[in-house]
Scaffold this active site. Structure first.
Site, short mmCIF file in Angstrom:
data_model
loop_
_atom_site.label_atom_id
_atom_site.label_comp_id
_atom_site.label_asym_id
_atom_site.label_seq_id
_atom_site.Cartn_x
_atom_site.Cartn_y
_atom_site.Cartn_z
N ASP A 96 43.30 45.77 48.16
CA ASP A 96 43.54 44.54 47.39
C ASP A 96 45.03 44.29 47.52
OD1 ASP A 96 44.22 42.65 45.52
OD2 ASP A 96 42.86 43.42 43.98
N ASN B 55 47.38 38.67 56.48
CA ASN B 55 46.38 37.62 56.73
C ASN B 55 45.60 37.24 55.47
OD1 ASN B 55 44.21 36.14 58.44
ND2 ASN B 55 43.06 37.75 57.37
N TYR C 39 47.94 25.60 46.79
CA TYR C 39 47.84 26.41 48.01
C TYR C 39 49.03 26.09 48.92
CZ TYR C 39 45.80 27.81 52.58
OH TYR C 39 45.57 28.36 53.82
#
Ligand SMILES: NC(=O)c1ccc[n+]([C@@H]2O[C@H](COP(=O)([O-])OP(=O)(O)OC[C@H]3O[C@@H](n4cnc5c(N)ncnc54)[C@H](O)[C@@H]3O)[C@@H](O)[C@H]2O)c1
Length: 266
Positions: free
Chosen positions: A62, A89, A159
Protein backbone atom coordinates in the site's frame (compact mmCIF):
# COMPACT_ATOMS: atom_id res chain seq x y z
CA UNK A 1 17.42 -0.67 -27.51
CA UNK A 2 15.67 -0.45 -24.16
CA UNK A 3 17.32 -3.51 -22.59
CA UNK A 4 17.20 -3.89 -18.81
CA UNK A 5 19.42 -6.95 -18.45
CA UNK A 6 20.44 -7.62 -14.85
CA UNK A 7 18.39 -4.75 -13.46
CA UNK A 8 15.92 -5.01 -10.59
CA UNK A 9 12.69 -2.98 -10.68
CA UNK A 10 9.94 -2.26 -8.16
CA UNK A 11 6.65 -1.17 -9.73
CA UNK A 12 3.82 0.09 -7.53
CA UNK A 13 0.23 -0.61 -8.55
CA UNK A 14 1.36 -3.34 -10.95
CA UNK A 15 -1.36 -5.94 -10.33
CA UNK A 16 -3.23 -4.67 -13.41
CA UNK A 17 -3.33 -1.98 -16.09
CA UNK A 18 -0.29 0.03 -17.10
CA UNK A 19 1.79 -1.29 -14.18
CA UNK A 20 1.16 -4.95 -15.04
CA UNK A 21 2.07 -4.38 -18.70
CA UNK A 22 5.20 -2.52 -17.62
CA UNK A 23 6.20 -5.47 -15.43
CA UNK A 24 5.69 -7.82 -18.37
CA UNK A 25 7.77 -5.72 -20.78
CA UNK A 26 10.50 -5.19 -18.18
CA UNK A 27 10.88 -8.94 -17.66
CA UNK A 28 10.94 -9.36 -21.46
CA UNK A 29 13.74 -6.76 -21.53
CA UNK A 30 15.80 -8.79 -19.04
CA UNK A 31 14.84 -7.24 -15.68
CA UNK A 32 13.66 -8.89 -12.49
CA UNK A 33 10.54 -7.25 -11.14
CA UNK A 34 8.77 -6.82 -7.82
CA UNK A 35 5.07 -6.22 -8.41
CA UNK A 36 3.62 -4.15 -5.57
CA UNK A 37 -0.11 -3.62 -5.09
CA UNK A 38 -2.97 -3.76 -2.60
CA UNK A 39 -4.77 -6.26 -4.88
CA UNK A 40 -3.11 -9.41 -3.58
CA UNK A 41 -4.81 -12.14 -5.60
CA UNK A 42 -4.62 -10.17 -8.84
CA UNK A 43 -0.99 -9.26 -8.13
CA UNK A 44 -0.01 -12.90 -7.60
CA UNK A 45 -1.81 -13.91 -10.81
CA UNK A 46 -0.01 -11.16 -12.73
CA UNK A 47 3.36 -12.28 -11.37
CA UNK A 48 2.61 -15.92 -12.30
CA UNK A 49 1.51 -14.93 -15.81
CA UNK A 50 4.69 -12.93 -16.39
CA UNK A 51 7.30 -15.45 -15.39
CA UNK A 52 8.72 -17.68 -12.72
CA UNK A 53 9.80 -16.63 -9.24
CA UNK A 54 13.19 -15.96 -10.75
CA UNK A 55 11.90 -12.98 -12.72
CA UNK A 56 8.67 -11.62 -11.18
CA UNK A 57 7.33 -11.73 -7.64
CA UNK A 58 4.36 -10.12 -5.94
CA UNK A 59 4.70 -8.15 -2.73
CA UNK A 60 1.76 -6.51 -0.95
CA UNK A 61 2.34 -2.76 -1.08
CA UNK A 62 0.00 0.00 0.00
CA UNK A 63 1.89 3.05 -1.24
CA UNK A 64 0.54 5.15 1.63
CA UNK A 65 2.34 2.94 4.17
CA UNK A 66 5.99 3.47 5.07
CA UNK A 67 6.18 -0.06 6.52
CA UNK A 68 4.89 -1.58 3.26
CA UNK A 69 7.45 0.34 1.19
CA UNK A 70 10.24 -0.85 3.48
CA UNK A 71 9.00 -4.43 3.13
CA UNK A 72 8.83 -4.19 -0.68
CA UNK A 73 12.28 -2.66 -1.01
CA UNK A 74 13.53 -5.23 1.52
CA UNK A 75 12.06 -8.04 -0.61
CA UNK A 76 13.89 -6.78 -3.71
CA UNK A 77 17.12 -6.50 -1.75
CA UNK A 78 16.83 -9.91 -0.07
CA UNK A 79 16.02 -11.66 -3.33
CA UNK A 80 18.10 -9.78 -5.88
CA UNK A 81 20.52 -7.55 -3.96
CA UNK A 82 18.91 -4.13 -4.39
CA UNK A 83 16.96 -1.84 -6.71
CA UNK A 84 17.96 -0.19 -10.00
CA UNK A 85 14.52 1.04 -11.05
CA UNK A 86 11.49 2.41 -9.19
CA UNK A 87 8.25 3.00 -11.07
CA UNK A 88 5.78 5.08 -9.04
CA UNK A 89 2.75 3.87 -10.98
CA UNK A 90 0.00 3.34 -8.36
CA UNK A 91 -2.64 5.99 -8.63
CA UNK A 92 -6.34 6.66 -8.27
CA UNK A 93 -8.90 8.77 -10.09
CA UNK A 94 -11.78 10.44 -8.27
CA UNK A 95 -13.97 11.73 -11.09
CA UNK A 96 -15.76 14.35 -9.01
CA UNK A 97 -16.02 18.10 -9.33
CA UNK A 98 -14.68 20.52 -6.73
CA UNK A 99 -18.10 21.01 -5.14
CA UNK A 100 -18.92 17.28 -5.00
CA UNK A 101 -15.68 15.94 -3.53
CA UNK A 102 -15.48 15.50 0.23
CA UNK A 103 -12.47 16.31 2.38
CA UNK A 104 -11.99 12.59 3.08
CA UNK A 105 -11.92 11.83 -0.65
CA UNK A 106 -9.34 14.56 -1.19
CA UNK A 107 -7.16 13.19 1.61
CA UNK A 108 -7.32 9.67 0.12
CA UNK A 109 -6.44 10.99 -3.36
CA UNK A 110 -3.45 12.88 -1.93
CA UNK A 111 -2.36 9.87 0.12
CA UNK A 112 -2.19 7.59 -2.94
CA UNK A 113 -1.17 9.99 -5.73
CA UNK A 114 1.21 12.26 -3.79
CA UNK A 115 2.27 10.70 -0.47
CA UNK A 116 2.76 7.38 -2.29
CA UNK A 117 5.21 8.97 -4.74
CA UNK A 118 7.06 10.86 -2.00
CA UNK A 119 7.40 7.78 0.23
CA UNK A 120 8.45 5.46 -2.59
CA UNK A 121 11.10 7.92 -3.74
CA UNK A 122 12.39 8.67 -0.25
CA UNK A 123 12.60 5.05 0.86
CA UNK A 124 14.02 3.64 -2.40
CA UNK A 125 16.80 6.22 -2.68
CA UNK A 126 19.36 4.42 -0.47
CA UNK A 127 19.08 1.24 -2.54
CA UNK A 128 18.95 3.05 -5.90
CA UNK A 129 21.96 5.12 -4.89
CA UNK A 130 23.96 2.12 -3.77
CA UNK A 131 23.31 0.19 -7.00
CA UNK A 132 24.08 3.30 -9.08
CA UNK A 133 27.69 3.17 -7.86
CA UNK A 134 28.30 0.01 -9.88
CA UNK A 135 26.48 1.15 -13.02
CA UNK A 136 27.92 3.70 -15.44
CA UNK A 137 24.45 5.12 -16.23
CA UNK A 138 23.13 4.96 -12.67
CA UNK A 139 19.60 4.15 -11.48
CA UNK A 140 16.20 5.45 -12.58
CA UNK A 141 12.84 6.51 -11.20
CA UNK A 142 9.82 6.85 -13.48
CA UNK A 143 6.72 8.60 -12.15
CA UNK A 144 3.27 8.17 -13.67
CA UNK A 145 1.87 11.66 -14.06
CA UNK A 146 -0.80 12.32 -16.71
CA UNK A 147 -1.85 14.79 -19.37
CA UNK A 148 -3.91 16.08 -16.42
CA UNK A 149 -0.58 17.03 -14.81
CA UNK A 150 0.20 19.28 -17.79
CA UNK A 151 -3.14 20.88 -18.63
CA UNK A 152 -6.34 21.27 -16.62
CA UNK A 153 -8.92 18.49 -16.34
CA UNK A 154 -12.57 19.41 -16.38
CA UNK A 155 -13.41 15.80 -15.38
CA UNK A 156 -11.34 15.67 -12.21
CA UNK A 157 -9.67 18.89 -11.04
CA UNK A 158 -8.45 17.30 -7.82
CA UNK A 159 -6.76 14.42 -9.69
CA UNK A 160 -5.24 17.08 -11.94
CA UNK A 161 -3.88 18.91 -8.87
CA UNK A 162 -2.17 15.73 -7.65
CA UNK A 163 -0.71 14.91 -11.08
CA UNK A 164 0.55 18.49 -11.46
CA UNK A 165 2.32 17.84 -8.17
CA UNK A 166 3.87 14.65 -9.54
CA UNK A 167 5.08 16.56 -12.63
CA UNK A 168 6.98 19.16 -10.61
CA UNK A 169 8.11 16.74 -7.89
CA UNK A 170 9.77 14.76 -10.70
CA UNK A 171 11.77 17.79 -11.81
CA UNK A 172 12.67 18.80 -8.27
CA UNK A 173 13.74 15.28 -7.29
CA UNK A 174 15.86 15.07 -10.45
CA UNK A 175 17.60 18.32 -9.50
CA UNK A 176 18.12 17.32 -5.87
CA UNK A 177 19.63 13.92 -6.73
CA UNK A 178 21.83 15.44 -9.47
CA UNK A 179 23.11 18.09 -7.05
CA UNK A 180 23.92 15.39 -4.51
CA UNK A 181 25.72 13.29 -7.14
CA UNK A 182 23.48 10.24 -6.60
CA UNK A 183 23.32 9.16 -10.28
CA UNK A 184 19.57 8.60 -10.04
CA UNK A 185 17.64 9.94 -13.03
CA UNK A 186 14.02 10.93 -12.38
CA UNK A 187 11.50 11.37 -15.20
CA UNK A 188 7.73 11.40 -15.58
CA UNK A 189 5.41 10.01 -18.22
CA UNK A 190 2.15 11.68 -19.23
CA UNK A 191 -0.45 9.31 -20.71
CA UNK A 192 -3.58 10.39 -22.56
CA UNK A 193 -6.68 8.25 -21.95
CA UNK A 194 -5.60 4.60 -21.69
CA UNK A 195 -7.93 1.59 -21.80
CA UNK A 196 -7.59 0.26 -18.26
CA UNK A 197 -9.92 0.09 -15.26
CA UNK A 198 -9.04 3.71 -14.59
CA UNK A 199 -9.71 4.63 -18.21
CA UNK A 200 -13.17 3.08 -17.81
CA UNK A 201 -13.76 5.17 -14.67
CA UNK A 202 -13.04 8.31 -16.70
CA UNK A 203 -15.74 7.32 -19.24
CA UNK A 204 -18.27 6.80 -16.44
CA UNK A 205 -17.51 10.17 -14.92
CA UNK A 206 -17.57 11.85 -18.35
CA UNK A 207 -21.01 10.31 -18.98
CA UNK A 208 -22.25 11.59 -15.61
CA UNK A 209 -20.96 15.09 -16.45
CA UNK A 210 -22.97 15.21 -19.66
CA UNK A 211 -26.05 13.84 -17.89
CA UNK A 212 -26.28 10.39 -19.50
CA UNK A 213 -25.77 6.72 -18.61
CA UNK A 214 -24.33 6.08 -22.05
CA UNK A 215 -20.74 5.19 -21.20
CA UNK A 216 -20.01 4.19 -24.81
CA UNK A 217 -21.00 7.65 -26.02
CA UNK A 218 -18.68 9.15 -23.39
CA UNK A 219 -15.91 6.84 -24.60
CA UNK A 220 -16.42 8.12 -28.17
CA UNK A 221 -16.11 11.71 -26.92
CA UNK A 222 -12.89 10.81 -25.12
CA UNK A 223 -11.61 9.16 -28.29
CA UNK A 224 -12.40 12.27 -30.34
CA UNK A 225 -9.99 14.31 -28.17
CA UNK A 226 -7.09 12.10 -29.37
CA UNK A 227 -6.00 13.32 -32.84
CA UNK A 228 -4.25 10.02 -33.54
CA UNK A 229 -7.70 8.42 -33.86
CA UNK A 230 -7.70 5.88 -31.04
CA UNK A 231 -7.40 5.62 -27.28
CA UNK A 232 -4.18 4.39 -25.71
CA UNK A 233 -3.39 0.81 -24.71
CA UNK A 234 -1.33 -0.07 -21.60
CA UNK A 235 1.52 -1.20 -23.83
CA UNK A 236 1.77 2.29 -25.43
CA UNK A 237 2.69 3.67 -22.01
CA UNK A 238 4.69 0.67 -20.78
CA UNK A 239 7.06 1.02 -23.76
CA UNK A 240 7.73 4.64 -22.76
CA UNK A 241 8.35 3.62 -19.15
CA UNK A 242 10.80 0.90 -20.18
CA UNK A 243 12.66 3.43 -22.33
CA UNK A 244 12.88 5.97 -19.48
CA UNK A 245 14.10 3.24 -17.11
CA UNK A 246 16.72 1.99 -19.56
CA UNK A 247 20.24 3.29 -20.19
CA UNK A 248 19.03 4.54 -23.59
CA UNK A 249 17.47 7.46 -21.69
CA UNK A 250 20.85 8.14 -20.02
CA UNK A 251 20.81 11.90 -20.81
CA UNK A 252 17.23 12.41 -19.60
CA UNK A 253 16.43 13.59 -16.11
CA UNK A 254 13.71 15.93 -14.87
CA UNK A 255 11.89 15.43 -18.17
CA UNK A 256 8.31 14.52 -19.00
CA UNK A 257 7.54 12.06 -21.80
CA UNK A 258 4.12 12.84 -23.28
CA UNK A 259 2.41 9.74 -24.72
CA UNK A 260 -1.08 11.00 -25.48
CA UNK A 261 -1.96 10.46 -29.15
CA UNK A 262 -1.67 14.22 -29.71
CA UNK A 263 -4.20 15.23 -27.04
CA UNK A 264 -2.09 18.06 -25.58
CA UNK A 265 -0.74 19.16 -28.98
CA UNK A 266 -4.03 20.96 -29.63
N1 LIG B 1 -5.67 4.99 -17.58
C1 LIG B 1 -5.50 6.25 -17.91
O1 LIG B 1 -6.21 6.80 -18.75
C2 LIG B 1 -4.38 7.05 -17.28
C3 LIG B 1 -4.09 8.31 -17.83
C4 LIG B 1 -3.09 9.08 -17.27
C5 LIG B 1 -2.37 8.61 -16.20
N2 LIG B 1 -2.68 7.38 -15.67
C6 LIG B 1 -1.90 6.97 -14.50
O2 LIG B 1 -1.27 5.73 -14.74
C7 LIG B 1 -1.14 5.00 -13.51
C8 LIG B 1 -1.70 3.58 -13.70
O3 LIG B 1 -3.07 3.71 -14.03
P1 LIG B 1 -3.95 2.54 -14.70
O4 LIG B 1 -4.70 3.17 -15.81
O5 LIG B 1 -3.13 1.34 -14.94
O6 LIG B 1 -4.99 2.33 -13.50
P2 LIG B 1 -5.60 1.01 -12.84
O7 LIG B 1 -6.67 1.50 -11.94
O8 LIG B 1 -5.91 0.00 -13.87
O9 LIG B 1 -4.37 0.49 -11.98
C9 LIG B 1 -3.92 1.18 -10.86
C10 LIG B 1 -3.31 0.19 -9.91
O10 LIG B 1 -2.90 0.91 -8.73
C11 LIG B 1 -3.28 0.13 -7.61
N3 LIG B 1 -3.41 0.96 -6.41
C12 LIG B 1 -4.38 1.83 -6.10
N4 LIG B 1 -4.19 2.33 -4.86
C13 LIG B 1 -3.05 1.75 -4.40
C14 LIG B 1 -2.32 1.84 -3.19
N5 LIG B 1 -2.74 2.62 -2.17
N6 LIG B 1 -1.17 1.13 -3.07
C15 LIG B 1 -0.75 0.32 -4.08
N7 LIG B 1 -1.42 0.17 -5.22
C16 LIG B 1 -2.54 0.88 -5.39
C17 LIG B 1 -4.60 -0.50 -8.01
O11 LIG B 1 -4.91 -1.60 -7.17
C18 LIG B 1 -4.31 -0.88 -9.45
O12 LIG B 1 -3.75 -2.17 -9.56
C19 LIG B 1 -1.87 5.82 -12.45
O13 LIG B 1 -0.94 6.57 -11.71
C20 LIG B 1 -2.75 6.73 -13.27
O14 LIG B 1 -3.08 7.92 -12.59
C21 LIG B 1 -3.65 6.59 -16.19
Amino acid sequence: MNRLDGKVALISGAARGIGAETARLMVEAGARVVIGDILEERGRETARAIGTDASAVFQRLDVTSEADWNAAIGAATARWGGLDILVNNAGMFLGKGIEEASLDEWHRLCAVNLTGVFLGTKLAVPSLRERAKARPQGSAIVNLASVAGLVGSQLDPLYSMTKGGVTLFTKSAALEFARKGYHIRVNSIHPGVIQTDMGQQTFVSRARNIGTNDVDAARQIALSTHPIGRLGMPTDIAKGIVFLASDDARFMTGAGLVVDGGLTAQ
